[in-house]
Design an enzyme around this catalytic site. Structure first.
Site, short mmCIF file in Angstrom:
data_model
loop_
_atom_site.label_atom_id
_atom_site.label_comp_id
_atom_site.label_asym_id
_atom_site.label_seq_id
_atom_site.Cartn_x
_atom_site.Cartn_y
_atom_site.Cartn_z
N ASP A 1 -1.26 -4.05 1.02
CA ASP A 1 -0.54 -3.16 -0.09
C ASP A 1 -0.46 -1.73 0.50
OD1 ASP A 1 -0.56 -5.40 -2.23
OD2 ASP A 1 -2.55 -4.91 -2.53
N ASP B 1 -4.30 -3.93 6.80
CA ASP B 1 -4.22 -3.77 5.05
C ASP B 1 -2.97 -4.38 4.57
OD1 ASP B 1 -4.92 -3.04 2.46
OD2 ASP B 1 -3.45 -1.36 2.58
C1 BG6 Z 1 -5.49 -3.33 -3.00
C2 BG6 Z 1 -4.81 -2.20 -3.61
O1 BG6 Z 1 -4.85 -4.02 -1.74
O2 BG6 Z 1 -5.77 -4.39 -3.74
C3 BG6 Z 1 -5.48 -1.95 -4.98
O3 BG6 Z 1 -4.45 -1.20 -2.63
C4 BG6 Z 1 -5.71 -3.11 -5.71
O4 BG6 Z 1 -4.66 -0.94 -5.57
C5 BG6 Z 1 -6.79 -4.27 -4.95
O5 BG6 Z 1 -6.36 -2.69 -6.83
C6 BG6 Z 1 -6.78 -5.54 -5.94
O6 BG6 Z 1 -5.73 -5.90 -5.97
P1 BG6 Z 1 -5.51 -7.22 -7.02
O7 BG6 Z 1 -3.87 -7.93 -6.47
O8 BG6 Z 1 -6.62 -8.19 -6.67
O9 BG6 Z 1 -5.43 -6.99 -8.25
MG MG Z 2 -3.48 -0.48 0.89
#
Ligand code: BG6
Ligand code: MG
Length: 214
Positions: A11, A9
């Site tokens: 984030d 993963d």
């Molecule tokens: C995930 C995060 O990696 O991505 C979430 O943990 C987030 O919190 C999701 O909502 C979507 O991200 P993005 O960048 O497409 O808004």
């Molecule tokens: Mg994450």
């Protein structure tokens, strides 16, 4: 080797963009008069942008919000978030993460990304991580985000590996559920360790190497 590939993963595992997600949602929530804490933010880990907004709006008691307005809010949040991302550099990846990825690659593991984020490519580029991964499966390629297994199954498909030969590394509860639903083992870090549902709990990122090779 018990696993051939490791799907990370992004984030909250490789980079601390989870903090920027929180700050951007917080700005929007404050504007709408919605209470939003870091604890609430943990529920958004791994979940898509659209579903995250719906979760935040559970505490909203004002006038009904039209789908058009919701779209506006999503764009607003993403713009704030991307402003933070634009400031990121290679220095936002710890040497611990870089060293561990290098050691795992040298040990023969195939490395991939499995993230719900539609900003994945941008983050990898900003943080000079693009070349570290053979395969990227992200929010732009899926129709259902975690806890659905789609993003991890897509990564396995791109790698041409069996799901049972892949290990997932996750900080989100939704990600642990998604990995297991994909038929993959999972190593949890941070928030995801609390449930005790993962196959391995990591205190720190570098422990991953010892778990696999120690
Ligand atoms: C995930 C995060 O990696 O991505 C979430 O943990 C987030 O919190 C999701 O909502 C979507 O991200 P993005 O960048 O497409 O808004
Ligand atoms: Mg994450």
């Amino acid at each position: 080797m018990q696993y051939k590939a490791i799907i990370f993963d992004l984030d909250g595992v490789l980079v601390f963009t989870d903090k920027y997600h929180y700050l951007a949602w917080k700005k929007l929530a404050d504007k709408l008069g919605i209470e939003f804490t870091e604890r609430d933010n943990d529920r958004l880990r791994g979940v898509s942008r659209e579903e995250s907004l719906d979760i935040i709006l559970e505490k909203y008691h004002g006038e009904p919000i039209s789908p058009e307005k919701k779209k506006e809010y999503l764009e607003e949040k993403n713009n704030i978030y991307r402003e933070s991302l634009s400031e990121m550099t290679g220095k936002d990846v710890s040497s611990e993460v870089r060293q561990t990825l290098k050691k795992l690659k040298e040990a023969g593991y195939r490395l991939a990304i499995g993230s719900s984020s539609k900003n994945t490519a941008y983050i990898l580029e900003r943080c000079e991580l693009t070349d570290a991964f053979e395969v990227v499966s992200d929010g732009t390629m899926i129709t259902r985000s975690k806890p659905d297994p789609e993003v991890f199954l897509k990564a396995a498909e791109l790698l041409s590996e069996n799901p049972s030969d892949c290990l997932v590394v996750e900080d989100a509860d939704a990600g642990v559920t998604a990995a297991h639903a994909a038929g993959m083992d999972v190593a949890a870090i941070g928030t995801a360790t609390a449930s005790g549902r993962a196959d391995y709990d990591l205190d720190k990122f570098e422990d991953l190497y010892d778990v696999l090779e120690g």
